[in-house]
Enzyme design. Sequence first.
Site, PDB file in Angstrom:
ATOM      1  N   GLY A 172      51.570  38.821  39.295  1.00  0.00           N
ATOM      2  CA  GLY A 172      50.551  38.011  39.980  1.00  0.00           C
ATOM      3  C   GLY A 172      50.941  37.592  41.380  1.00  0.00           C
ATOM      4  O   GLY A 172      50.782  36.434  41.757  1.00  0.00           O
TER       5      GLY A 172
ATOM      6  N   SER B 236      49.562  38.515  44.237  1.00  0.00           N
ATOM      7  CA  SER B 236      48.552  38.766  45.279  1.00  0.00           C
ATOM      8  C   SER B 236      48.077  37.493  45.965  1.00  0.00           C
ATOM      9  O   SER B 236      47.581  37.531  47.078  1.00  0.00           O
ATOM     10  CB  SER B 236      47.357  39.518  44.689  1.00  0.00           C
ATOM     11  OG  SER B 236      46.735  38.740  43.679  1.00  0.00           O
ATOM     12  N   ARG B 237      48.201  36.366  45.277  1.00  0.00           N
ATOM     13  CA  ARG B 237      47.728  35.105  45.886  1.00  0.00           C
ATOM     14  C   ARG B 237      48.387  33.922  45.194  1.00  0.00           C
ATOM     15  O   ARG B 237      49.166  34.091  44.261  1.00  0.00           O
ATOM     16  CB  ARG B 237      46.200  34.992  45.803  1.00  0.00           C
ATOM     17  CG  ARG B 237      45.645  35.193  44.405  1.00  0.00           C
ATOM     18  CD  ARG B 237      44.105  35.338  44.469  1.00  0.00           C
ATOM     19  NE  ARG B 237      43.608  36.046  43.314  1.00  0.00           N
ATOM     20  CZ  ARG B 237      43.350  35.488  42.139  1.00  0.00           C
ATOM     21  NH1 ARG B 237      43.530  34.201  41.970  1.00  0.00           N
ATOM     22  NH2 ARG B 237      42.908  36.202  41.132  1.00  0.00           N
TER      23      ARG B 237
ATOM     24  N   SER C 120      53.121  24.952  32.958  1.00  0.00           N
ATOM     25  CA  SER C 120      52.266  23.975  33.653  1.00  0.00           C
ATOM     26  C   SER C 120      52.544  22.606  33.057  1.00  0.00           C
ATOM     27  O   SER C 120      52.893  22.492  31.871  1.00  0.00           O
ATOM     28  CB  SER C 120      50.788  24.331  33.452  1.00  0.00           C
ATOM     29  OG  SER C 120      49.985  23.219  33.796  1.00  0.00           O
TER      30      SER C 120
ATOM     31  N   ASN D  32      54.543  35.052  36.157  1.00  0.00           N
ATOM     32  CA  ASN D  32      53.728  34.063  36.868  1.00  0.00           C
ATOM     33  C   ASN D  32      52.232  34.260  36.633  1.00  0.00           C
ATOM     34  O   ASN D  32      51.482  33.285  36.582  1.00  0.00           O
ATOM     35  CB  ASN D  32      54.041  34.173  38.373  1.00  0.00           C
ATOM     36  CG  ASN D  32      52.996  33.507  39.247  1.00  0.00           C
ATOM     37  OD1 ASN D  32      52.969  32.291  39.375  1.00  0.00           O
ATOM     38  ND2 ASN D  32      52.100  34.317  39.828  1.00  0.00           N
TER      39      ASN D  32
ATOM     40  N   TYR E 173      44.456  26.598  27.373  1.00  0.00           N
ATOM     41  CA  TYR E 173      45.394  26.912  28.468  1.00  0.00           C
ATOM     42  C   TYR E 173      46.718  26.186  28.223  1.00  0.00           C
ATOM     43  O   TYR E 173      47.798  26.776  28.346  1.00  0.00           O
ATOM     44  CB  TYR E 173      44.760  26.479  29.791  1.00  0.00           C
ATOM     45  CG  TYR E 173      45.663  26.592  31.003  1.00  0.00           C
ATOM     46  CD1 TYR E 173      45.887  27.812  31.634  1.00  0.00           C
ATOM     47  CD2 TYR E 173      46.276  25.458  31.537  1.00  0.00           C
ATOM     48  CE1 TYR E 173      46.703  27.902  32.760  1.00  0.00           C
ATOM     49  CE2 TYR E 173      47.095  25.540  32.653  1.00  0.00           C
ATOM     50  CZ  TYR E 173      47.300  26.760  33.264  1.00  0.00           C
ATOM     51  OH  TYR E 173      48.115  26.839  34.371  1.00  0.00           O
ATOM     52  N   ALA E 174      46.640  24.910  27.849  1.00  0.00           N
ATOM     53  CA  ALA E 174      47.862  24.129  27.575  1.00  0.00           C
ATOM     54  C   ALA E 174      48.647  24.758  26.431  1.00  0.00           C
ATOM     55  O   ALA E 174      49.890  24.821  26.472  1.00  0.00           O
ATOM     56  CB  ALA E 174      47.497  22.686  27.240  1.00  0.00           C
ATOM     57  N   ALA E 175      47.933  25.241  25.415  1.00  0.00           N
ATOM     58  CA  ALA E 175      48.611  25.880  24.278  1.00  0.00           C
ATOM     59  C   ALA E 175      49.375  27.116  24.744  1.00  0.00           C
ATOM     60  O   ALA E 175      50.508  27.373  24.294  1.00  0.00           O
ATOM     61  CB  ALA E 175      47.593  26.259  23.201  1.00  0.00           C
TER      62      ALA E 175
ATOM     63  N   LYS F 207      50.678  27.651  27.662  1.00  0.00           N
ATOM     64  CA  LYS F 207      51.844  27.264  28.466  1.00  0.00           C
ATOM     65  C   LYS F 207      52.934  26.662  27.577  1.00  0.00           C
ATOM     66  O   LYS F 207      54.132  26.879  27.805  1.00  0.00           O
ATOM     67  CB  LYS F 207      51.417  26.299  29.571  1.00  0.00           C
ATOM     68  CG  LYS F 207      50.485  26.937  30.603  1.00  0.00           C
ATOM     69  CD  LYS F 207      51.151  28.140  31.249  1.00  0.00           C
ATOM     70  CE  LYS F 207      50.345  28.766  32.354  1.00  0.00           C
ATOM     71  NZ  LYS F 207      51.035  29.893  33.000  1.00  0.00           N
TER      72      LYS F 207
HETATM   73  N1  LIG Z   1      47.178  26.178  40.340  1.00  0.00           N
HETATM   74  C1  LIG Z   1      47.602  25.208  39.561  1.00  0.00           C
HETATM   75  O1  LIG Z   1      47.110  24.068  39.606  1.00  0.00           O
HETATM   76  C2  LIG Z   1      48.733  25.471  38.589  1.00  0.00           C
HETATM   77  C3  LIG Z   1      49.330  24.369  37.976  1.00  0.00           C
HETATM   78  C4  LIG Z   1      50.361  24.585  37.081  1.00  0.00           C
HETATM   79  C5  LIG Z   1      50.759  25.864  36.774  1.00  0.00           C
HETATM   80  N2  LIG Z   1      50.153  26.906  37.369  1.00  0.00           N
HETATM   81  C6  LIG Z   1      50.609  28.243  36.999  1.00  0.00           C
HETATM   82  O2  LIG Z   1      51.131  28.876  38.154  1.00  0.00           O
HETATM   83  C7  LIG Z   1      50.948  30.281  38.037  1.00  0.00           C
HETATM   84  C8  LIG Z   1      50.244  30.804  39.262  1.00  0.00           C
HETATM   85  O3  LIG Z   1      48.987  30.157  39.339  1.00  0.00           O
HETATM   86  P1  LIG Z   1      48.109  30.207  40.658  1.00  0.00           P
HETATM   87  O4  LIG Z   1      47.537  28.861  40.818  1.00  0.00           O
HETATM   88  O5  LIG Z   1      48.880  30.820  41.765  1.00  0.00           O
HETATM   89  O6  LIG Z   1      46.954  31.213  40.184  1.00  0.00           O
HETATM   90  P2  LIG Z   1      45.996  32.169  41.042  1.00  0.00           P
HETATM   91  O7  LIG Z   1      45.911  31.703  42.443  1.00  0.00           O
HETATM   92  O8  LIG Z   1      44.747  32.285  40.247  1.00  0.00           O
HETATM   93  O9  LIG Z   1      46.802  33.558  41.019  1.00  0.00           O
HETATM   94  C9  LIG Z   1      47.029  34.201  39.793  1.00  0.00           C
HETATM   95  C10 LIG Z   1      47.693  35.535  40.041  1.00  0.00           C
HETATM   96  O10 LIG Z   1      47.839  36.204  38.786  1.00  0.00           O
HETATM   97  C11 LIG Z   1      47.161  37.471  38.865  1.00  0.00           C
HETATM   98  N3  LIG Z   1      46.611  37.817  37.562  1.00  0.00           N
HETATM   99  C12 LIG Z   1      45.774  37.088  36.791  1.00  0.00           C
HETATM  100  N4  LIG Z   1      45.440  37.759  35.686  1.00  0.00           N
HETATM  101  C13 LIG Z   1      46.098  38.948  35.739  1.00  0.00           C
HETATM  102  C14 LIG Z   1      46.162  40.088  34.909  1.00  0.00           C
HETATM  103  N5  LIG Z   1      45.471  40.183  33.765  1.00  0.00           N
HETATM  104  N6  LIG Z   1      46.952  41.120  35.287  1.00  0.00           N
HETATM  105  C15 LIG Z   1      47.653  41.073  36.436  1.00  0.00           C
HETATM  106  N7  LIG Z   1      47.626  40.020  37.279  1.00  0.00           N
HETATM  107  C16 LIG Z   1      46.857  38.981  36.936  1.00  0.00           C
HETATM  108  C17 LIG Z   1      46.103  37.266  39.932  1.00  0.00           C
HETATM  109  O11 LIG Z   1      45.665  38.483  40.526  1.00  0.00           O
HETATM  110  P3  LIG Z   1      44.338  39.273  40.015  1.00  0.00           P
HETATM  111  O12 LIG Z   1      43.313  38.236  39.681  1.00  0.00           O
HETATM  112  O13 LIG Z   1      43.975  40.188  41.115  1.00  0.00           O
HETATM  113  O14 LIG Z   1      44.777  40.019  38.803  1.00  0.00           O
HETATM  114  C18 LIG Z   1      46.880  36.440  40.949  1.00  0.00           C
HETATM  115  O15 LIG Z   1      47.726  37.265  41.701  1.00  0.00           O
HETATM  116  C19 LIG Z   1      50.172  30.501  36.730  1.00  0.00           C
HETATM  117  O16 LIG Z   1      51.070  30.795  35.688  1.00  0.00           O
HETATM  118  C20 LIG Z   1      49.529  29.157  36.488  1.00  0.00           C
HETATM  119  O17 LIG Z   1      49.231  28.948  35.133  1.00  0.00           O
HETATM  120  C21 LIG Z   1      49.156  26.747  38.280  1.00  0.00           C
END
Ligand SMILES: NC(=O)c1ccc[n+]([C@@H]2O[C@H](COP(=O)([O-])OP(=O)(O)OC[C@H]3O[C@@H](n4cnc5c(N)ncnc54)[C@H](OP(=O)(O)O)[C@@H]3O)[C@@H](O)[C@H]2O)c1
Length: 263
Positions: free
Chosen positions: A7, A9-10, A160, A82, A173-175, A177
């Site tokens: 993941g 890409s962003r 998370s 990730n 989602y919590a489950a 994590k």
């Molecule tokens: N943002 C928050 O508030 C937060 C808080 C706590 C924890 N987290 C955790 O931090 C991590 C990153 O979150 P983020 O906020 O950066 O999320 P995000 O901006 O939505 O980015 C998620 C990344 O995962 C990729 N992805 C999702 N589903 C995929 C799949 N089936 N196959 C391959 N790639 C996939 C997405 O690319 P594509 O969609 O192009 O596949 C993207 O690159 C996650 O584990 C999330 O649970 C986030």
Amino acid sequence: MISLISGGSRGLGLAIVERLLARGDRVATFSRSGSPALAALAAAHPDRLHAESLDGSDSAAVIGFVGRVVERFGGLDHCIANAAIAHEGVLATMRDDEIDSLLTVNVKASIVLVRECLRQMLARSPAPRSEPKHSPLPLGEGGRRPGEGAPPASITVISSIVASRGSPGLAVYAATKAALEGFARSLAREVGLRGIRVNAIAPGFLETDLSATLSADNRARLARRTALGRLGTTADVVGALEFLTSPRAAFITGQVLTIDGGN
Ligand SMILES: NC(=O)c1ccc[n+]([C@@H]2O[C@H](COP(=O)([O-])OP(=O)(O)OC[C@H]3O[C@@H](n4cnc5c(N)ncnc54)[C@H](OP(=O)(O)O)[C@@H]3O)[C@@H](O)[C@H]2O)c1
């Protein structure tokens, strides 16, 4: 060092890719679609960034990806699971397909990715001289005492804060994590004697696409209940990841590192 992160890409994944490239790592990542930011990094670091488009829930595709990365870069030091998705909604109205996709992408795909990375790490990490009593890993020919001359290998899963604290509308989602945190703790005990550390990072709410659906009210409420008075950013988390994947964290394993501004 050679680091693989799902993941990239962003959001947090992209920030980690950038930081590890800046550290000098060779970095591999995948996501279903690319992004202009990732394409720009690939153009700037053609020899050190390997990026592919694939779905992490396709186990065969992940297995192939890890193999190509090891072939291209000659090994693997750090694996960071990730990639994740989040569906917000109360459990009573959540559909089976939403539950399935959360479990598949967040749990199963992360575990399959870690397993594939681990197999590569184990292949080059000699087994200790005497096998621990309950180790499920086969004895090898290596002559290293536990911890001695361990390669700088690590696995980090991104959890998370909601895994431990909970949040309405995010029960499934919590489950997923919480599952990853249990996975990391047990795996740490399984592979520690092979010099591989396993940890989890549990961020609070971050300003990324994943949390973009939060209402302004929710955002303000979350910021208010945080000791530092704001939501986190990806920059708040990448330093910890860089630390956990460095020799400075050589004696840290089986831990969940919470980075939530004091929630
Ligand atoms: N943002 C928050 O508030 C937060 C808080 C706590 C924890 N987290 C955790 O931090 C991590 C990153 O979150 P983020 O906020 O950066 O999320 P995000 O901006 O939505 O980015 C998620 C990344 O995962 C990729 N992805 C999702 N589903 C995929 C799949 N089936 N196959 C391959 N790639 C996939 C997405 O690319 P594509 O969609 O192009 O596949 C993207 O690159 C996650 O584990 C999330 O649970 C986030």
